[in-house]
Enzyme design. Sequence first.
Site, mmCIF file in Angstrom:
data_model
loop_
_atom_site.group_PDB
_atom_site.id
_atom_site.type_symbol
_atom_site.label_atom_id
_atom_site.label_comp_id
_atom_site.label_asym_id
_atom_site.label_seq_id
_atom_site.Cartn_x
_atom_site.Cartn_y
_atom_site.Cartn_z
ATOM 1 N N HIS A 199 -37.202 -29.515 7.729
ATOM 2 C CA HIS A 199 -36.222 -30.387 6.762
ATOM 3 C C HIS A 199 -36.482 -30.538 5.452
ATOM 4 O O HIS A 199 -35.855 -30.643 4.481
ATOM 5 C CB HIS A 199 -36.181 -31.432 7.492
ATOM 6 C CG HIS A 199 -34.722 -32.357 7.411
ATOM 7 N ND1 HIS A 199 -33.699 -32.054 6.376
ATOM 8 C CD2 HIS A 199 -34.182 -33.066 8.489
ATOM 9 C CE1 HIS A 199 -32.617 -32.689 6.818
ATOM 10 N NE2 HIS A 199 -32.686 -33.124 7.766
ATOM 11 N N ASP A 202 -31.379 -28.165 5.480
ATOM 12 C CA ASP A 202 -30.840 -29.272 6.078
ATOM 13 C C ASP A 202 -30.049 -28.989 7.424
ATOM 14 O O ASP A 202 -30.123 -27.820 7.957
ATOM 15 C CB ASP A 202 -29.572 -29.889 5.287
ATOM 16 C CG ASP A 202 -30.303 -30.408 3.754
ATOM 17 O OD1 ASP A 202 -31.155 -31.049 3.785
ATOM 18 O OD2 ASP A 202 -29.386 -30.087 2.810
#
Length: 420
Positions: free
Chosen positions: A393, A397
């Site tokens: 992450h 995203d």
Amino acid sequence: MSETIVMPKLGMTMTEGTITEWYKEIGDTVEKGEPVLMISSEKLNQDVEAPNTGILLEKFGDVEDELKVGDALAIIGEEGEKPSSADKKDTNPVSVDVMNFEKPHSPSDIPAQQGVTKHQQSDRIFITPLARRMAVDNDIDIQSVTGSGGKGRITKRDIDKVLASSDRQTEPAHELAAKQAAATVSAPTASVGEGLSPMRKAIARNMRESLAQTAQLTLHRKAGIDQLIEFQQTLRNELNANNSEVKLSLTVLLARAAILALQELKAMNSTYFDGQLVEFDEVHLGIATSLDNGLLVPVIKNAHQKTIGSLANALKDVTERARIGEADQALLSGSTFTITNLGASGIEYFTPILNPTETGILGIGALQEELILSEDGTVKAIKKIPLSITFDHQIIDGAKAAEFLSILVKYIETPYLLVL
């Protein structure tokens, strides 16, 4: 003139190896190139061969002893020959310095406050690196330990005996557990996996490193696979008609779909290491391969350049080499993305851990049969396959990872795109 066999460096990350088996005993004749012992590194087992023909004069270390790269393993010379002064200087298994490898510490270099008594050169205690670390971690005075190894060397087994002795069990269990828990929390990275097999130790270290350096998140989605199964059968029929020996599994087709998806969304085919983010045009595909005693990830290099048939052959080749112990460092390194398949175990969804230093790893689950209501009002059975994508992450995203899954599903549900 006698020659010393040292612990070899099998890969860039190897710092130590474990003696797995001795094929020769002191006094045995050995031929140049003949295996003398087997060692295991983080992921590999390998025979260590004799550098010359002669007699095995000395051995340093027993089975299960762990020594650093460059440590002396054995001396080979002529019958009746005494090792040269240079060889003798290297017989301490924790103080050799070979080919500019990292020079290990000798017991006399360990500060007394670490729990191991500092010794003078004249009364040096011989102890394997693993046993020495265990002594330090458990506050054991090695002067009080009787070594069972060659020349009285203290080994892991000797430390285990001390730890199991009754005089160390007088401490209340809850206090002992608290100390062990505290030691676990404060243990340095180097101690991760201590006491496990070399392969499991490598897995433990890689997984801990992966979780420590990345922000991992997993998304799940199903894809309809009926069309892919029909496409597989069509290709199999064509292959059989042309007497082809290619074995076309669903895993091959799913790998092909993942390769195309990675080329379409290069952000998932990337690495973030040492402050640099690099997106790759090439796809070097890691295939997680289960073994009886662990897991290896052999790599199909330049997988994006392969046809479905050549990809099938490559997948079969790398996984077979991994399972029979023929995987070398080159085969196990260089991947840009990894696939792991637990479908054969009946698992649907799971959370695969990133293979350092990759950005994504795809988990494939077992086929599931579902009932749906078709447009004409009848109930129809369809097959779906669960997909799990773990990603970093820090780099990607959730929306971007979801986009990757959508692209992957497109190729799975429209399989003729795989050959365009």
